[in-house]
Design a protein around this motif. Sequence first.
Motif, PDB file in Angstrom:
ATOM      1  N   THR A   4     -11.841  -7.802   2.857  1.00  0.00           N
ATOM      2  CA  THR A   4     -11.053  -6.510   2.760  1.00  0.00           C
ATOM      3  C   THR A   4     -10.378  -6.084   1.659  1.00  0.00           C
ATOM      4  O   THR A   4     -10.659  -6.852   0.765  1.00  0.00           O
ATOM      5  CB  THR A   4      -9.526  -6.865   3.566  1.00  0.00           C
ATOM      6  OG1 THR A   4      -8.845  -8.220   3.263  1.00  0.00           O
ATOM      7  CG2 THR A   4      -9.860  -7.370   5.028  1.00  0.00           C
ATOM      8  N   LYS A   5      -9.912  -4.929   1.340  1.00  0.00           N
ATOM      9  CA  LYS A   5      -9.578  -4.529   0.138  1.00  0.00           C
ATOM     10  C   LYS A   5      -8.406  -5.157  -0.153  1.00  0.00           C
ATOM     11  O   LYS A   5      -7.620  -5.412   0.626  1.00  0.00           O
ATOM     12  CB  LYS A   5      -9.655  -2.893   0.310  1.00  0.00           C
ATOM     13  CG  LYS A   5     -10.882  -2.409   0.253  1.00  0.00           C
ATOM     14  CD  LYS A   5     -11.981  -2.414  -0.745  1.00  0.00           C
ATOM     15  CE  LYS A   5     -13.164  -1.769  -0.652  1.00  0.00           C
ATOM     16  NZ  LYS A   5     -13.941  -1.819  -1.725  1.00  0.00           N
ATOM     17  N   THR A  14       3.293  -4.761   3.612  1.00  0.00           N
ATOM     18  CA  THR A  14       1.996  -5.615   4.315  1.00  0.00           C
ATOM     19  C   THR A  14       1.726  -4.950   5.579  1.00  0.00           C
ATOM     20  O   THR A  14       0.395  -4.963   5.562  1.00  0.00           O
ATOM     21  CB  THR A  14       2.991  -6.839   4.640  1.00  0.00           C
ATOM     22  OG1 THR A  14       3.551  -7.514   3.438  1.00  0.00           O
ATOM     23  CG2 THR A  14       1.966  -7.826   5.310  1.00  0.00           C
ATOM     24  N   ALA A  15       2.502  -4.238   6.257  1.00  0.00           N
ATOM     25  CA  ALA A  15       2.209  -3.715   7.437  1.00  0.00           C
ATOM     26  C   ALA A  15       1.384  -2.604   7.102  1.00  0.00           C
ATOM     27  O   ALA A  15       0.101  -2.201   7.887  1.00  0.00           O
ATOM     28  CB  ALA A  15       3.288  -3.163   8.368  1.00  0.00           C
ATOM     29  N   GLY A  51      -6.565  -1.420   6.516  1.00  0.00           N
ATOM     30  CA  GLY A  51      -7.622  -2.349   6.560  1.00  0.00           C
ATOM     31  C   GLY A  51      -7.809  -3.107   5.331  1.00  0.00           C
ATOM     32  O   GLY A  51      -8.706  -3.474   4.581  1.00  0.00           O
ATOM     33  N   ALA A  52      -6.583  -3.339   4.595  1.00  0.00           N
ATOM     34  CA  ALA A  52      -6.653  -4.044   3.382  1.00  0.00           C
ATOM     35  C   ALA A  52      -5.403  -5.095   3.344  1.00  0.00           C
ATOM     36  O   ALA A  52      -4.776  -5.256   4.329  1.00  0.00           O
ATOM     37  CB  ALA A  52      -6.004  -2.929   2.458  1.00  0.00           C
ATOM     38  N   THR A  53      -5.385  -5.837   2.339  1.00  0.00           N
ATOM     39  CA  THR A  53      -4.449  -6.946   2.141  1.00  0.00           C
ATOM     40  C   THR A  53      -3.329  -6.315   0.979  1.00  0.00           C
ATOM     41  O   THR A  53      -3.846  -6.030   0.141  1.00  0.00           O
ATOM     42  CB  THR A  53      -5.139  -8.254   1.871  1.00  0.00           C
ATOM     43  OG1 THR A  53      -5.952  -8.286   0.729  1.00  0.00           O
ATOM     44  CG2 THR A  53      -5.853  -8.584   3.046  1.00  0.00           C
ATOM     45  N   LYS A 109      -1.117   8.349   5.795  1.00  0.00           N
ATOM     46  CA  LYS A 109      -1.566   8.180   7.368  1.00  0.00           C
ATOM     47  C   LYS A 109      -1.086   6.847   7.892  1.00  0.00           C
ATOM     48  O   LYS A 109      -0.657   6.884   8.925  1.00  0.00           O
ATOM     49  CB  LYS A 109      -3.177   8.361   7.438  1.00  0.00           C
ATOM     50  CG  LYS A 109      -3.731   8.279   8.812  1.00  0.00           C
ATOM     51  CD  LYS A 109      -5.129   8.459   8.750  1.00  0.00           C
ATOM     52  CE  LYS A 109      -5.733   8.589  10.089  1.00  0.00           C
ATOM     53  NZ  LYS A 109      -7.218   8.601  10.220  1.00  0.00           N
ATOM     54  N   ALA A 110      -1.129   5.675   7.089  1.00  0.00           N
ATOM     55  CA  ALA A 110      -0.610   4.462   7.579  1.00  0.00           C
ATOM     56  C   ALA A 110       0.846   4.424   7.847  1.00  0.00           C
ATOM     57  O   ALA A 110       1.243   3.970   9.028  1.00  0.00           O
ATOM     58  CB  ALA A 110      -1.093   3.245   6.672  1.00  0.00           C
TER      59      ALA A 110
END
Length: 267
Positions: free
Chosen positions: A39-40, A71-72, A78-80, A241-242
């Motif tokens: 993941t990115k 974090t959420a 799609g990342a950390t 968007k997230a």
Amino acid sequence: MKKTTIALLFAVLFLVLTGCSDKSSDGEKSTADTGKEGTKEIIIGVDDKFAPMGFRDDKNNLVGFDIDMATAAAEHMGATAKFQPIDWKTKETELSSGRIDLIWNGYTITKERQEKVLFTKPYLDNNQVVVTLVDSDVKAIEDLDGKTVGVQALSSAGPALESHPIHEKIKNITEFADNVLALTDLKTGRLDAVVLDEVVIDYYMTTEEGVFTKLDGSLAVEEYGVGVKKGNEKLLEKLQKALDTMNEDGTSAEISTEWFGEDKVLR
């Protein structure tokens, strides 16, 4: 036999050189490159002494409302999220240099900052307020005449204080690296008052009951946003968007209720 041995040696040497080449390539990856499990990884700059937005708990773990939100949001992208404690005075420099990807820790949206960074839509309201000790003779903002006041260096507290008429009557304004140091000096009597974010002092007034009090009135009404490097509209779009998705699916409300006892997130 000798030819076979030589051929094997060349094969081993080729594999070693190939492996070294791969490692060299990995070492050149930027802050937004692959992290755990492919993941990115997004590097987020924070002030780790800014409760309840981002701070260290009694086990030295980094916790807080913004930490949970970031974090959420990273997971939705799609990342950390990887958190990098920074000197708040150099936050914009850290961002523009690429050492961090986001500034996310009670970061007030101002016209001056909008010239340096991109901002998400506001996600939380805040006020700059004056704080004293409960037994202080400073009972109103006007009582700061001739007093010594503390602010966090290069935070929005300084400009908020400067915009108020009382600024010209204050004896001395002392800058601190963080709010914790300023509040410590207030408790020991080296300051008469501190100007800081209301969301911060509200937290400390619940953890240290009977110590601090807020003066009536606000020096400035603010909104928090997440800072993104100028020119990185792609990351800004993905992040917004997230955040919008988190508002719709209840994630933001859940995190806010956990930290503030109510849903305070702006839509």
